[in-house]
Write a protein that holds these residues in place. Structure first.
Motif, PDB file in Angstrom:
ATOM      1  N   MET A 121       0.846  -1.189   0.000  1.00 58.73           N
ATOM      2  CA  MET A 121       0.000   0.000   0.000  1.00 58.73           C
ATOM      3  C   MET A 121       0.882   1.241   0.000  1.00 58.73           C
ATOM      4  O   MET A 121       2.102   1.167   0.198  1.00 58.73           O
ATOM      5  CB  MET A 121      -0.925   0.017   1.230  1.00 58.73           C
ATOM      6  N   HIS A 122       0.240   2.394  -0.241  1.00 56.49           N
ATOM      7  CA  HIS A 122       0.937   3.672  -0.204  1.00 56.49           C
ATOM      8  C   HIS A 122       0.612   4.388   1.102  1.00 56.49           C
ATOM      9  O   HIS A 122      -0.562   4.520   1.468  1.00 56.49           O
ATOM     10  CB  HIS A 122       0.539   4.550  -1.391  1.00 56.49           C
ATOM     11  N   LYS A 123       1.645   4.864   1.771  1.00 53.87           N
ATOM     12  CA  LYS A 123       1.495   5.601   3.036  1.00 53.87           C
ATOM     13  C   LYS A 123       1.805   7.072   2.780  1.00 53.87           C
ATOM     14  O   LYS A 123       2.853   7.417   2.213  1.00 53.87           O
ATOM     15  CB  LYS A 123       2.438   5.037   4.095  1.00 53.87           C
ATOM     16  N   TYR A 124       0.877   7.947   3.186  1.00 54.58           N
ATOM     17  CA  TYR A 124       1.043   9.381   2.998  1.00 54.58           C
ATOM     18  C   TYR A 124       1.652  10.006   4.250  1.00 54.58           C
ATOM     19  O   TYR A 124       1.191   9.745   5.369  1.00 54.58           O
ATOM     20  CB  TYR A 124      -0.300  10.041   2.679  1.00 54.58           C
ATOM     21  N   ASN A 125       2.665  10.835   4.029  1.00 52.54           N
ATOM     22  CA  ASN A 125       3.374  11.482   5.134  1.00 52.54           C
ATOM     23  C   ASN A 125       2.629  12.745   5.560  1.00 52.54           C
ATOM     24  O   ASN A 125       2.174  13.534   4.729  1.00 52.54           O
ATOM     25  CB  ASN A 125       4.806  11.820   4.700  1.00 52.54           C
ATOM     26  N   TYR A 126       2.521  12.966   6.863  1.00 50.78           N
ATOM     27  CA  TYR A 126       1.767  14.113   7.365  1.00 50.78           C
ATOM     28  C   TYR A 126       2.516  15.428   7.102  1.00 50.78           C
ATOM     29  O   TYR A 126       1.901  16.456   6.806  1.00 50.78           O
ATOM     30  CB  TYR A 126       1.520  13.954   8.863  1.00 50.78           C
ATOM     31  N   SER A 127       3.831  15.423   7.170  1.00 47.59           N
ATOM     32  CA  SER A 127       4.596  16.668   7.080  1.00 47.59           C
ATOM     33  C   SER A 127       4.550  17.275   5.679  1.00 47.59           C
ATOM     34  O   SER A 127       4.355  18.485   5.516  1.00 47.59           O
ATOM     35  CB  SER A 127       6.047  16.419   7.502  1.00 47.59           C
ATOM     36  N   ASN A 128       4.721  16.447   4.644  1.00 44.89           N
ATOM     37  CA  ASN A 128       4.769  16.970   3.273  1.00 44.89           C
ATOM     38  C   ASN A 128       3.734  16.347   2.335  1.00 44.89           C
ATOM     39  O   ASN A 128       3.716  16.656   1.143  1.00 44.89           O
ATOM     40  CB  ASN A 128       6.170  16.755   2.683  1.00 44.89           C
ATOM     41  N   SER A 129       2.858  15.473   2.855  1.00 52.95           N
ATOM     42  CA  SER A 129       1.796  14.813   2.079  1.00 52.95           C
ATOM     43  C   SER A 129       2.334  13.989   0.913  1.00 52.95           C
ATOM     44  O   SER A 129       1.619  13.714  -0.046  1.00 52.95           O
ATOM     45  CB  SER A 129       0.789  15.842   1.562  1.00 52.95           C
ATOM     46  N   LYS A 130       3.602  13.589   0.973  1.00 54.65           N
ATOM     47  CA  LYS A 130       4.147  12.719  -0.050  1.00 54.65           C
ATOM     48  C   LYS A 130       3.888  11.263   0.327  1.00 54.65           C
ATOM     49  O   LYS A 130       3.823  10.913   1.498  1.00 54.65           O
ATOM     50  CB  LYS A 130       5.649  12.954  -0.208  1.00 54.65           C
ATOM     51  N   MET A 170     -10.393  12.115   3.739  1.00 54.24           N
ATOM     52  CA  MET A 170     -11.069  13.078   4.589  1.00 54.24           C
ATOM     53  C   MET A 170     -10.119  13.840   5.521  1.00 54.24           C
ATOM     54  O   MET A 170     -10.488  14.891   6.032  1.00 54.24           O
ATOM     55  CB  MET A 170     -12.136  12.363   5.439  1.00 54.24           C
ATOM     56  N   THR A 171      -8.933  13.324   5.779  1.00 57.38           N
ATOM     57  CA  THR A 171      -8.035  13.960   6.750  1.00 57.38           C
ATOM     58  C   THR A 171      -7.256  15.108   6.107  1.00 57.38           C
ATOM     59  O   THR A 171      -7.251  15.300   4.886  1.00 57.38           O
ATOM     60  CB  THR A 171      -7.058  12.923   7.319  1.00 57.38           C
ATOM     61  N   THR A 172      -6.563  15.865   6.964  1.00 60.88           N
ATOM     62  CA  THR A 172      -5.778  17.012   6.500  1.00 60.88           C
ATOM     63  C   THR A 172      -4.644  16.571   5.585  1.00 60.88           C
ATOM     64  O   THR A 172      -4.282  17.278   4.633  1.00 60.88           O
ATOM     65  CB  THR A 172      -5.213  17.772   7.708  1.00 60.88           C
ATOM     66  N   THR A 173      -4.072  15.418   5.870  1.00 61.56           N
ATOM     67  CA  THR A 173      -2.959  14.928   5.046  1.00 61.56           C
ATOM     68  C   THR A 173      -3.392  14.741   3.598  1.00 61.56           C
ATOM     69  O   THR A 173      -2.673  15.134   2.661  1.00 61.56           O
ATOM     70  CB  THR A 173      -2.443  13.595   5.620  1.00 61.56           C
ATOM     71  N   PHE A 174      -4.547  14.167   3.371  1.00 65.79           N
ATOM     72  CA  PHE A 174      -5.040  13.994   2.007  1.00 65.79           C
ATOM     73  C   PHE A 174      -5.463  15.329   1.385  1.00 65.79           C
ATOM     74  O   PHE A 174      -5.250  15.561   0.184  1.00 65.79           O
ATOM     75  CB  PHE A 174      -6.225  13.028   2.004  1.00 65.79           C
ATOM     76  N   ASP A 182      -3.680   8.587  -6.114  1.00 66.76           N
ATOM     77  CA  ASP A 182      -4.635   7.532  -5.755  1.00 66.76           C
ATOM     78  C   ASP A 182      -6.055   8.084  -5.786  1.00 66.76           C
ATOM     79  O   ASP A 182      -6.311   9.204  -5.345  1.00 66.76           O
ATOM     80  CB  ASP A 182      -4.325   7.006  -4.349  1.00 66.76           C
ATOM     81  N   PRO A 183      -7.033   7.309  -6.294  1.00 66.51           N
ATOM     82  CA  PRO A 183      -8.433   7.779  -6.330  1.00 66.51           C
ATOM     83  C   PRO A 183      -9.032   7.846  -4.931  1.00 66.51           C
ATOM     84  O   PRO A 183      -8.506   7.259  -3.972  1.00 66.51           O
ATOM     85  CB  PRO A 183      -9.129   6.730  -7.199  1.00 66.51           C
ATOM     86  N   ASP A 184     -10.164   8.545  -4.830  1.00 66.33           N
ATOM     87  CA  ASP A 184     -10.817   8.724  -3.525  1.00 66.33           C
ATOM     88  C   ASP A 184     -11.263   7.396  -2.933  1.00 66.33           C
ATOM     89  O   ASP A 184     -11.148   7.180  -1.722  1.00 66.33           O
ATOM     90  CB  ASP A 184     -12.022   9.663  -3.665  1.00 66.33           C
ATOM     91  N   LEU A 197      -3.037   7.795  10.499  1.00 66.95           N
ATOM     92  CA  LEU A 197      -2.265   6.948   9.588  1.00 66.95           C
ATOM     93  C   LEU A 197      -3.055   6.876   8.290  1.00 66.95           C
ATOM     94  O   LEU A 197      -4.109   6.238   8.224  1.00 66.95           O
ATOM     95  CB  LEU A 197      -2.054   5.555  10.186  1.00 66.95           C
ATOM     96  N   ASP A 198      -2.550   7.555   7.241  1.00 71.54           N
ATOM     97  CA  ASP A 198      -3.269   7.736   5.986  1.00 71.54           C
ATOM     98  C   ASP A 198      -2.699   6.786   4.933  1.00 71.54           C
ATOM     99  O   ASP A 198      -1.498   6.842   4.625  1.00 71.54           O
ATOM    100  CB  ASP A 198      -3.154   9.181   5.510  1.00 71.54           C
TER     101      ASP A 198
END
Length: 546
Positions: A121-130, A170-174, A182-184, A197-198
């Protein structure tokens, strides 16, 4: 109080009917479908309460005097006590609830096996949304991830600390991602105290397994009390996200996009080259009859409906779809009638403007009055008809996946029943073989040699299995560099092979223990016989001496 529980044909999981609520002292209509129990005041009324009986901690008990007690722990503690009209009806409700819980347990077990094996899976980072690609799996009460399943530097979170799961970006990271790849419908987030954890998956099956599987573990071990999402609600949300993506891709909001598609389908039924404005050729003219209602469903949709009928859809869903179709046709007939009235008013206004009425002042006043009334009435009716058409379209689109899911669930249940029957037959055959072996060892004294040979074979087979397990473990500990994804797939196959080997080893060990016990019993019997023989010889010797 009399009830009328109804069990739908071809399904042991769905049930509906009236029951008397002992706590509220009211007769209520209960609907059980796909592990969700809905309480209503009537068949067509809105839900008064919803119980997720597929969740962990649900208890169903059949009490005396035809009473049925239901206790739920998720998302909060609830208790209901219903009274049926007869013992047979109470037993039918109890069996339906237990069957629904059993089916949900089988589905949940399959989902947990899939997430325990893990996937990428892909994990999105909170600091830079990468996002970063990682391999995720569940081990006991923890969600772990790393570059591979054998990575020694893997990270983890404790699911006991999770507050809940949110489906979608729905979170700030996304939300901070400018160009999210990635699609919704593939995104979800785990909520913890002070962090999220996004994650995003890569397919329909993976989002189904991870979202519902983690939701089960969080409801079982977590500390939150967020609402539970049923399987039907999950499919509805996923389809909504996919439709929203199509609408945004074309520059529309979802409601406008659906209305536009309905109008396009309606224009296709008129044939090429015909204008979509007005009623078209063959419609109502001045003093003429109403035209026949047009079909609003395309040929592709009709083929899908026929295919769905062959697969076997839910009768209630089919009835609702037919009702929606009839309402759409009634709205079209009403629209034609209103349009005819508008054309007649326009003709009258045209005569008034041309001065064909007796009095010019009367013609002017009548013209103004008719214009105002006609515009006002037509605008209100057009808005009402457009709103009703939108509601009917959304309801029709929502009923299609539900009917398809019902057919799939029924087929899956039949397959599981066939597998269960096969396992039962294999179990009976093994029991017969073991009984024959035991009888042979008791009756024949020469079974000692056979048992020793079988012991040696079992030991050699056990050694081979242990050697195979060690080889597989060695292969798991030393994966090739640069082939993390391939190693993950091989790990899964190796785990399955190890499980089968362990199962076979366990069966051989059990047979070995049974043979050893029979051997021990045979030796004890021989010792007893020898002792009795020696005592008999002593008695004969003493008699001979005397």
């Amino acid at each position: 109080m009399a009830t009328n529980g109804i069990k739908k044909p071809g399904s042991v999981l769905d049930h509906s009917g009236y029951l008397f609520n002992v706590y509220s002292k009211c007769k209520e209509y209960i609907v059980l479908r796909a592990g969700v129990l809905r309480i209503r005041s009537g068949p067509k009324e809105s839900d008064l309460a919803v119980l997720y009986i597929f969740a962990v901690g649900t208890e169903v008990a059949l009490l005396a005097n035809s009473k049925l007690q239901i206790r739920c722990r998720v998302p909060h503690a609830q208790e209901y006590l219903f009274s049926a009209g007869s013992e047979s009806e109470a037993e039918a409700w109890h069996d339906a609830l237990r069957a629904s819980m059993k089916a949900a347990e089988i589905k949940t077990r399959a989902l947990l096996e899939q997430i325990n094996s893990g996937s990428t899976m892909h994990k999105y980072n909170y600091s830079n949304s990468k996002r970063s690609r990682r391999f995720f799996w569940v081990q006991k009460d923890e969600l772990r991830w790393g570059r591979a399943k054998t990575d020694t530097d893997s990270q983890n979170v404790n699911l006991k600390e999770c507050l809940g799961i949110v489906y979608g970006p729905m979170t700030t990271t996304f939300q901070r991602c400018d160009h999210r790849e990635d699609p919704d419908w593939a995104c979800f987030s785990l909520l913890f105290t002070g962090r999220t954890l996004d994650l995003a998956v890569a397919g329909d099956l993976q989002i189904h397994a991870w979202l519902l599987g983690l939701q089960h573990l969080v409801s079982q071990h977590g500390v939150g009390s967020m609402p539970i999402m049923s399987e039907g609600e999950f499919y509805r949300r996923k389809i909504q996200y996919k439709l929203m993506a199509c609408a945004h891709l074309n520059g529309y909001v979802l409601s406008r996009f659906l209305i536009m598609k309905v109008k396009e389908a309606s224009s296709l039924t008129r044939g090429p080259g015909k204008a979509s404005r007005g009623l078209g050729a063959g419609a109502l003219v001045s003093g003429g009859p109403l035209a026949k209602p047009m079909e609003v469903f395309s040929l592709k949709k009709e083929k899908k409906d026929k295919k769905r009928e062959k697969e076997g859809v839910d009768p209630e869903a089919a009835a609702r779809i037919e009702t929606l179709k009839s309402k759409v046709l009634e709205l079209q007939a009403t629209l034609r009638r209103r349009t005819a009235e508008a054309e007649g008013n326009e003709e009258l206004l045209q005569r008034a403007k041309d001065g064909k009425l007796p009095s010019p002042s009367a013609s002017e006043e009548l013209s103004k009055e008719l214009q105002e009334i006609t515009l006002d009435v037509l605008s209100k009716r057009c808005k009402a008809l457009e709103a009703q058409a939108q509601q009917l379209t959304e309801s029709n689109e929502q009923m299609g996946p539900q009917a398809k899911d019902a057919g799939k669930s029924e087929r899956s249940l039949k397959k599981l029943q066939a597998k269960l029957d096969e396992c039962e037959s294999r179990k009976r055959s093994l029991e017969q073989e073991l009984g024959l072996a035991s009888a042979t060892m008791v009756q024949e004294s020469g079974a000692l040699t056979a048992s020793s040979a079988a012991t040696q074979v079992a030991q050699s087979r056990g050694q081979e299995l242990q050697q195979r397990v060690r080889e597989l473990e060695a292969q798991l500990k030393n994966p090739q560099e640069g082939q993390a994804h391939k190693a993950a797939l091989e790990n899964k196959k190796h785990d399955e092979a190890i499980a089968r080997a362990e199962q076979e080893k366990l069966q051989l060990t059990q047979k070995l223990e049974a043979l050893e016990q029979e051997h021990k019993r045979t030796q004890d019997a021989e010792k007893q016989l020898l002792e009795r023989l020696s005592r008999c010889q002593k008695v004969q010797h003493c008699a001979a001496v005397q």
